[in-house]
Motif scaffolding. Structure first.
Motif, PDB file in Angstrom:
ATOM      1  N   ASP A  12       2.069   5.641  -2.546  1.00  0.00           N
ATOM      2  CA  ASP A  12       1.863   5.959  -3.954  1.00  0.00           C
ATOM      3  C   ASP A  12       0.599   5.218  -4.366  1.00  0.00           C
ATOM      4  OD1 ASP A  12       2.124   6.670  -6.615  1.00  0.00           O
ATOM      5  OD2 ASP A  12       3.524   5.039  -7.055  1.00  0.00           O
ATOM      6  N   VAL A  13      -0.434   5.947  -4.801  1.00  0.00           N
ATOM      7  CA  VAL A  13      -1.716   5.340  -5.125  1.00  0.00           C
ATOM      8  C   VAL A  13      -1.759   5.012  -6.607  1.00  0.00           C
ATOM      9  CG1 VAL A  13      -4.204   5.675  -5.168  1.00  0.00           C
ATOM     10  CG2 VAL A  13      -2.842   6.634  -3.312  1.00  0.00           C
ATOM     11  N   THR A  14      -2.153   3.766  -6.923  1.00  0.00           N
ATOM     12  CA  THR A  14      -2.260   3.328  -8.297  1.00  0.00           C
ATOM     13  C   THR A  14      -3.653   2.763  -8.517  1.00  0.00           C
ATOM     14  OG1 THR A  14       0.066   2.716  -8.277  1.00  0.00           O
ATOM     15  CG2 THR A  14      -1.281   1.813 -10.057  1.00  0.00           C
ATOM     16  N   ALA A  15      -4.370   3.283  -9.483  1.00  0.00           N
ATOM     17  CA  ALA A  15      -5.671   2.738  -9.863  1.00  0.00           C
ATOM     18  C   ALA A  15      -5.538   2.207 -11.279  1.00  0.00           C
ATOM     19  CB  ALA A  15      -6.751   3.804  -9.792  1.00  0.00           C
ATOM     20  N   VAL A  16      -5.876   0.947 -11.475  1.00  0.00           N
ATOM     21  CA  VAL A  16      -5.759   0.313 -12.778  1.00  0.00           C
ATOM     22  C   VAL A  16      -7.143   0.286 -13.414  1.00  0.00           C
ATOM     23  CG1 VAL A  16      -5.110  -1.787 -14.000  1.00  0.00           C
ATOM     24  CG2 VAL A  16      -3.871  -1.117 -11.942  1.00  0.00           C
ATOM     25  N   GLU A  17      -7.283   0.913 -14.574  1.00  0.00           N
ATOM     26  CA  GLU A  17      -8.556   0.948 -15.265  1.00  0.00           C
ATOM     27  C   GLU A  17      -8.366   0.536 -16.714  1.00  0.00           C
ATOM     28  OE1 GLU A  17     -10.582   4.685 -14.879  1.00  0.00           O
ATOM     29  OE2 GLU A  17      -9.851   4.963 -12.857  1.00  0.00           O
ATOM     30  N   THR A  18      -9.349  -0.167 -17.255  1.00  0.00           N
ATOM     31  CA  THR A  18      -9.371  -0.477 -18.677  1.00  0.00           C
ATOM     32  C   THR A  18     -10.434   0.411 -19.311  1.00  0.00           C
ATOM     33  OG1 THR A  18     -10.998  -2.225 -18.390  1.00  0.00           O
ATOM     34  CG2 THR A  18      -8.675  -2.875 -18.234  1.00  0.00           C
ATOM     35  N   PRO A  19     -10.440   0.562 -20.655  1.00  0.00           N
ATOM     36  CA  PRO A  19     -11.411   1.455 -21.291  1.00  0.00           C
ATOM     37  C   PRO A  19     -12.869   1.137 -20.943  1.00  0.00           C
ATOM     38  CG  PRO A  19      -9.738   0.793 -22.858  1.00  0.00           C
ATOM     39  CD  PRO A  19      -9.497   0.002 -21.602  1.00  0.00           C
ATOM     40  N   GLN A  20     -13.215  -0.124 -20.725  1.00  0.00           N
ATOM     41  CA  GLN A  20     -14.592  -0.512 -20.420  1.00  0.00           C
ATOM     42  C   GLN A  20     -14.895  -0.517 -18.923  1.00  0.00           C
ATOM     43  OE1 GLN A  20     -16.714  -0.681 -22.681  1.00  0.00           O
ATOM     44  NE2 GLN A  20     -15.539  -0.993 -24.530  1.00  0.00           N
ATOM     45  N   SER A  21     -13.873  -0.414 -18.095  1.00  0.00           N
ATOM     46  CA  SER A  21     -14.102  -0.527 -16.658  1.00  0.00           C
ATOM     47  C   SER A  21     -14.577   0.802 -16.076  1.00  0.00           C
ATOM     48  CB  SER A  21     -12.834  -0.989 -15.946  1.00  0.00           C
ATOM     49  OG  SER A  21     -11.855   0.012 -15.983  1.00  0.00           O
ATOM     50  N   PRO A  22     -15.319   0.733 -14.973  1.00  0.00           N
ATOM     51  CA  PRO A  22     -15.736   1.952 -14.289  1.00  0.00           C
ATOM     52  C   PRO A  22     -14.539   2.714 -13.739  1.00  0.00           C
ATOM     53  CG  PRO A  22     -16.934   0.034 -13.473  1.00  0.00           C
ATOM     54  CD  PRO A  22     -15.831  -0.470 -14.346  1.00  0.00           C
ATOM     55  N   GLY A  23     -14.694   4.003 -13.541  1.00  0.00           N
ATOM     56  CA  GLY A  23     -13.640   4.807 -12.943  1.00  0.00           C
ATOM     57  C   GLY A  23     -13.627   4.623 -11.438  1.00  0.00           C
ATOM     58  N   ILE A  24     -12.477   4.844 -10.853  1.00  0.00           N
ATOM     59  CA  ILE A  24     -12.309   4.733  -9.407  1.00  0.00           C
ATOM     60  C   ILE A  24     -11.920   6.103  -8.876  1.00  0.00           C
ATOM     61  CG2 ILE A  24     -10.966   3.684  -7.554  1.00  0.00           C
ATOM     62  CD1 ILE A  24     -10.354   1.390  -9.519  1.00  0.00           C
ATOM     63  N   PHE A  25     -12.546   6.531  -7.796  1.00  0.00           N
ATOM     64  CA  PHE A  25     -12.103   7.740  -7.121  1.00  0.00           C
ATOM     65  C   PHE A  25     -11.778   7.398  -5.677  1.00  0.00           C
ATOM     66  CE2 PHE A  25     -16.727   7.732  -6.914  1.00  0.00           C
ATOM     67  CZ  PHE A  25     -16.988   8.005  -5.583  1.00  0.00           C
ATOM     68  N   ALA A  26     -10.726   8.021  -5.159  1.00  0.00           N
ATOM     69  CA  ALA A  26     -10.296   7.713  -3.793  1.00  0.00           C
ATOM     70  C   ALA A  26      -9.536   8.889  -3.205  1.00  0.00           C
ATOM     71  CB  ALA A  26      -9.415   6.474  -3.788  1.00  0.00           C
ATOM     72  N   ASP A  27      -9.647   9.040  -1.917  1.00  0.00           N
ATOM     73  CA  ASP A  27      -8.849   9.998  -1.152  1.00  0.00           C
ATOM     74  C   ASP A  27      -8.111   9.169  -0.115  1.00  0.00           C
ATOM     75  OD1 ASP A  27      -7.727  12.086   0.226  1.00  0.00           O
ATOM     76  OD2 ASP A  27      -9.623  12.892   0.980  1.00  0.00           O
ATOM     77  N   ILE A  28      -6.815   8.986  -0.352  1.00  0.00           N
ATOM     78  CA  ILE A  28      -5.993   8.121   0.488  1.00  0.00           C
ATOM     79  C   ILE A  28      -4.892   8.970   1.122  1.00  0.00           C
ATOM     80  CG2 ILE A  28      -4.465   6.117   0.498  1.00  0.00           C
ATOM     81  CD1 ILE A  28      -6.049   5.062  -1.900  1.00  0.00           C
ATOM     82  N   ALA A  29      -4.634   8.737   2.393  1.00  0.00           N
ATOM     83  CA  ALA A  29      -3.583   9.475   3.093  1.00  0.00           C
ATOM     84  C   ALA A  29      -2.264   9.315   2.348  1.00  0.00           C
ATOM     85  CB  ALA A  29      -3.449   8.969   4.521  1.00  0.00           C
ATOM     86  N   SER A  30      -1.555  10.404   2.146  1.00  0.00           N
ATOM     87  CA  SER A  30      -0.285  10.347   1.416  1.00  0.00           C
ATOM     88  C   SER A  30       0.822   9.711   2.248  1.00  0.00           C
ATOM     89  CB  SER A  30       0.133  11.740   0.963  1.00  0.00           C
ATOM     90  OG  SER A  30       0.298  12.586   2.079  1.00  0.00           O
ATOM     91  N   SER A  31       0.688   9.763   3.569  1.00  0.00           N
ATOM     92  CA  SER A  31       1.627   9.081   4.457  1.00  0.00           C
ATOM     93  C   SER A  31       0.943   8.884   5.806  1.00  0.00           C
ATOM     94  CB  SER A  31       2.929   9.864   4.625  1.00  0.00           C
ATOM     95  OG  SER A  31       2.690  11.069   5.311  1.00  0.00           O
ATOM     96  N   PHE A  32       1.428   7.921   6.532  1.00  0.00           N
ATOM     97  CA  PHE A  32       0.908   7.688   7.875  1.00  0.00           C
ATOM     98  C   PHE A  32       1.980   7.001   8.692  1.00  0.00           C
ATOM     99  CE2 PHE A  32      -0.352   4.143   5.267  1.00  0.00           C
ATOM    100  CZ  PHE A  32      -0.076   3.037   6.033  1.00  0.00           C
ATOM    101  N   THR A  33       1.792   7.056  10.008  1.00  0.00           N
ATOM    102  CA  THR A  33       2.779   6.508  10.928  1.00  0.00           C
ATOM    103  C   THR A  33       2.128   5.440  11.809  1.00  0.00           C
ATOM    104  OG1 THR A  33       2.277   8.087  12.668  1.00  0.00           O
ATOM    105  CG2 THR A  33       3.920   8.762  11.033  1.00  0.00           C
ATOM    106  N   TYR A  34       2.946   4.758  12.561  1.00  0.00           N
ATOM    107  CA  TYR A  34       2.424   3.803  13.532  1.00  0.00           C
ATOM    108  C   TYR A  34       1.539   4.535  14.542  1.00  0.00           C
ATOM    109  CZ  TYR A  34       2.319   0.009  16.926  1.00  0.00           C
ATOM    110  OH  TYR A  34       1.902  -0.970  17.785  1.00  0.00           O
ATOM    111  N   ALA A  35       1.895   5.753  14.877  1.00  0.00           N
ATOM    112  CA  ALA A  35       1.072   6.559  15.782  1.00  0.00           C
ATOM    113  C   ALA A  35      -0.279   6.877  15.139  1.00  0.00           C
ATOM    114  CB  ALA A  35       1.800   7.848  16.155  1.00  0.00           C
ATOM    115  N   SER A  36      -0.317   7.063  13.814  1.00  0.00           N
ATOM    116  CA  SER A  36      -1.592   7.269  13.116  1.00  0.00           C
ATOM    117  C   SER A  36      -2.481   6.052  13.304  1.00  0.00           C
ATOM    118  CB  SER A  36      -1.369   7.492  11.619  1.00  0.00           C
ATOM    119  OG  SER A  36      -0.534   8.584  11.376  1.00  0.00           O
ATOM    120  N   TYR A  37      -1.884   4.881  13.171  1.00  0.00           N
ATOM    121  CA  TYR A  37      -2.625   3.632  13.378  1.00  0.00           C
ATOM    122  C   TYR A  37      -3.161   3.570  14.807  1.00  0.00           C
ATOM    123  CZ  TYR A  37      -3.270  -1.256  14.610  1.00  0.00           C
ATOM    124  OH  TYR A  37      -3.775  -2.426  15.104  1.00  0.00           O
ATOM    125  N   GLN A  38      -2.314   3.880  15.792  1.00  0.00           N
ATOM    126  CA  GLN A  38      -2.722   3.810  17.191  1.00  0.00           C
ATOM    127  C   GLN A  38      -3.855   4.779  17.506  1.00  0.00           C
ATOM    128  OE1 GLN A  38       1.204   4.471  18.896  1.00  0.00           O
ATOM    129  NE2 GLN A  38       1.176   2.383  19.734  1.00  0.00           N
TER     130      GLN A  38
END
Length: 116
Positions: A12-38
């Motif tokens: 679960d991706v959470t980006a914390v932003e305040t009104p003055q802070s820059p925006g964050i963009f990200a593409d993060i895997a929704s799930s992964f396994t130990y085999a993904s790591y390997q």
């Protein structure tokens, strides 16, 4: 399917932003396994910041963390982001905690946080 393939973490991706802070963009895997790591499949495919304000932002730090700690915390330091700039970050390598992932015997929900 082997037991290694069944060891995975849903994200679960959470980006914390305040009104003055820059925006964050990200593409993060929704799930992964130990085999993904390997197999060196990236968790973080794209990440960056954008300045939607009319002011320049200097000495910005972007911090990545996870709960539980299935990856090592990472910090990027960005010298300057000018107004309207969309700045992708090139260093997307995230170190996973292989011992934690290998110790899983069932799916577990995790959260990745990006904080400016």
């Amino acid at each position: 399917m082997t037991s290694e393939d069944q060891k995975n973490v849903a994200i679960d991706v959470t980006a914390v932003e305040t009104p003055q802070s820059p925006g964050i963009f990200a593409d993060i895997a929704s799930s992964f396994t130990y085999a993904s790591y390997q197999n060196a499949i990236p968790v973080l495919r794209r990440v960056g910041v954008e300045n939607r304000s009319d002011r320049q932002v200097d000495s910005l730090r972007l911090e990545l963390s996870s709960t539980p700690a299935f990856l090592r915390p990472k910090t990027w330091t960005i010298d300057r982001v000018i107004p309207g700039d969309h700045l992708p970050l090139g260093d997307r390598k995230v170190e996973l905690d292989a011992g934690y992932l290998a110790g899983l015997n069932e799916a577990e929900l995790g959260e990745i946080g990006l904080t400016p």
